[in-house]
Every structure is written in C-alpha cells, then in structure tokens.
Design an enzyme around this catalytic site. Structure first.
Site, mmCIF file in Angstrom:
data_model
loop_
_atom_site.group_PDB
_atom_site.id
_atom_site.type_symbol
_atom_site.label_atom_id
_atom_site.label_comp_id
_atom_site.label_asym_id
_atom_site.label_seq_id
_atom_site.Cartn_x
_atom_site.Cartn_y
_atom_site.Cartn_z
ATOM 1 N N GLY A 123 0.574 5.862 1.173
ATOM 2 C CA GLY A 123 -0.080 6.803 1.675
ATOM 3 C C GLY A 123 0.784 7.760 1.895
ATOM 4 O O GLY A 123 1.804 8.080 1.193
ATOM 5 N N GLY A 124 0.069 9.096 2.470
ATOM 6 C CA GLY A 124 0.968 10.434 2.428
ATOM 7 C C GLY A 124 2.431 10.127 3.227
ATOM 8 O O GLY A 124 3.480 10.846 3.006
ATOM 9 N N GLY A 150 0.599 -1.387 -0.032
ATOM 10 C CA GLY A 150 0.120 -0.039 0.136
ATOM 11 C C GLY A 150 1.036 1.240 0.080
ATOM 12 O O GLY A 150 2.063 1.174 -0.062
ATOM 13 N N ASP A 207 -5.626 9.905 14.604
ATOM 14 C CA ASP A 207 -5.813 9.374 13.282
ATOM 15 C C ASP A 207 -6.382 8.050 13.132
ATOM 16 O O ASP A 207 -6.121 7.197 12.672
ATOM 17 C CB ASP A 207 -4.432 9.447 12.617
ATOM 18 C CG ASP A 207 -4.632 9.583 10.755
ATOM 19 O OD1 ASP A 207 -5.597 10.100 10.687
ATOM 20 O OD2 ASP A 207 -3.678 9.259 10.237
ATOM 21 N N LYS A 242 7.168 -0.364 6.597
ATOM 22 C CA LYS A 242 6.758 0.773 6.259
ATOM 23 C C LYS A 242 7.982 1.763 6.114
ATOM 24 O O LYS A 242 8.528 2.166 7.076
ATOM 25 C CB LYS A 242 5.724 1.367 7.353
ATOM 26 C CG LYS A 242 4.966 2.810 7.155
ATOM 27 C CD LYS A 242 3.900 2.889 7.976
ATOM 28 C CE LYS A 242 4.126 4.087 8.862
ATOM 29 N NZ LYS A 242 2.839 4.552 9.707
#
Length: 300
Positions: free
Chosen positions: A12-13, A10, A130, A31
């Site tokens: 993301g920002g 994946g 978040d 990550k």
C-alpha cells in the site's frame, strides 16, 4: 523473522506487508513502512494508538522495529487477509469466495463494536480516520479485526471534536466535514461516515466511487443505494437466498445510510449503530436521502 522478506502479503501507500514467524512458531505479519514516509509520524502514531488498545475486534500489535529510517510493525497474522478481497465483484472473478449475508452481517457488527471501543471504551479515546475494507482483517474463521492506525488521532477527555488541517483518510470514505466546516466539526462521527460507506459497499458489491464516472447524482453511490431501498429492490441479489437474508441486507442498508448523513449530528454514534444492527428491522426508520454538495462558492 520473514526469511529475508520472502513471502509478500500486500502493498500500500505505507509500504509492504510480509509474512513472518516468531521463534516459537507463531505466524506474524510484518508491516515495513516506506522510508519516504516523512519524519515517522505515521509509525509513531500507529504504535502509540494501537498499544493502548485491547479488544477482540482490534488487531494485536506484537512488537515493532525502529532503526534509523527503517521502521516495521509486527502484528498477529490474519490468514484471510483484508475484507476487500471478499466483497467486490471484480475480486470474485479472480477466484475469491463471496461471503454470505450472515457472515457479512457478523463482520459489520464486529467492526462496529471495535469502533465503539475506540471511541468510548479506551482510557484514551481514539479516532481511526481510515476505516475501509482494506483495513478490516479477517482470521481463519472470518472473525473481524480493525487494523492500520497510521492516520489515527488520540484525544483526551469527553469531547472528540478536534481541529485538523487537511483531510485524513482515503477517497470515497472521507466525511464531508473534512473538506468544509460548513458541514460540521471533525469528530468521532467522521469514523461513523467511513463505516457507513464501507457497509454500503459490502451490500452493493462495488466500490463507492468510480474515477471514470461523471460526478452526477446518477453515479453518486449512496443515491444508487437509496433508490433501491425506496423501490424495495435488492442490491446483492446473488447472495440473498431467503427472507432472513433479505432482512439482513435491508437492515445493513438502512444503518449504512444513517451513518453517511451529511450533517454529523444526524449520524448515530457507533454504540447506537451496534444497537440498530442487533435490533429488529421493524424498529428502524428509513433515513433521509443522502445529500452531498460542493462547499458554497463566493459569487463571481
């Protein structure tokens, strides 16, 4: 570990997540944070926060890499990925399984227990800031784990009210007190608001905001949910199969609407949310209609 970042899970920002494997064969998610992420505050935040946790509903940090501007976090691998794949109708058209009412309920309880632990059970209390479907991960049995602590804040002592410049979080899940102190103080109740919005999305099968929609009461997602609660209409018709499913969805709707009350003092604590979810439907009171307004403007 990742075979030169071959298998991308994946993006993301924050950067990208890749599937990897430890020398003992244990699968992991790596990550890799973008090099453009400032001075590394988000990386340090995540390591500092999550390394203090130990709970079945919090994803496990196995290690990290830190070399110059290159930063990576190594997590336990969650085969079913994030919750967002399984709740929005648009994703179900892409072939993802739609979760049944009972499984959605178990996920809601799991996230609530994880947040209760962060707010009350840690030696050092943590605000996540978040909470959203993208940050709720699911293992092979759809067991729930909260992830992504890049925006979290650690606070000592009994009080969780904190001073903060600017909003933290993702559009659609950010509590109103982030935008104006007229609504109240930023605290653990800000996570409760985000949780409530997420629960309502799980029930409604749609995102709580539409960037193409007009900002009217008709398109404000909580009004849409509340209207159906008042009229005793179902939100997730496709997954309701019996009376038990109907009760689960109504209970989650009531709890979600309590969590997004504009005044933080009217929102329950996450501990109270767990009790409400595990209690009977008859014991729950319908909350006041959600209210949202712009901060007061000075007269011209």
């Amino acid at each position: 570990m990742t075979c030169s970042f071959k298998d991308k899970l994946g993006q993301g920002g924050y950067g990208c997540v890749y599937k990897g494997k430890l020398p003992d064969g244990c699968p992991v998610a790596v990550k890799v944070l973008s090099e453009s992420k400032g001075n590394g505050d988000e990386f340090i935040n995540e390591v500092a926060s999550i390394s203090r946790t130990s709970h079945v509903n919090i994803v496990t940090l196995l290690g990290f890499c830190f070399k110059g501007s290159k930063r990576a976090l190594v997590y336990e691998f969650m085969p079913n990925g994030s919750l967002e794949k399984f709740i929005y109708e648009e994703n179900q058209l892409k072939g993802h399984t739609q979760l049944d009412c009972e499984r959605l309920f178990k996920i809601a309880v799991g996230v609530a227990k994880g947040l209760e632990y962060l707010h009350q059970g840690c030696n050092t209390r943590i605000l996540h800031f978040d909470i959203k479907p993208h940050n709720i991960l699911l293992d092979e049995d759809f067991f729930t784990k909260i992830s992504d602590f890049g925006l979290s804040k650690i606070y000592p002592g009994k009080e969780s009210i904190i001073s903060m410049l600017g909003a933290r979080g993702t559009a659609g899940y950010i509590a109103p007190e982030f935008f104006s102190r007229n609504f109240g103080e930023v605290s653990h109740k800000s996570d409760v608001y985000s949780y409530g919005m997420m629960i309502l999305e799980m029930i409604g099968g749609r995102k709580n905001f539409n960037v193409k929609a007009d900002c009217t009461s008709e398109t404000y997602f909580p009004y849409w949910v509340y209207k159906r609660l008042e009229l005793n209409e179902e939100l997730a018709l496709k997954i309701i199969r019996n009376k038990g499913d109907k009760e689960i969805m109504r209970k989650m709707t009531i709890v979600g609407l309590w969590c997004i009350q504009t005044d933080p003092s009217n929102r329950p604590t996450m501990g109270r949310v767990v009790v409400m979810l595990e209690d009977s439907l008859e014991s729950l009171q319908v909350p006041p209609k959600p209210f949202l307004s712009s901060p007061p403007r000075s007269p011209a």
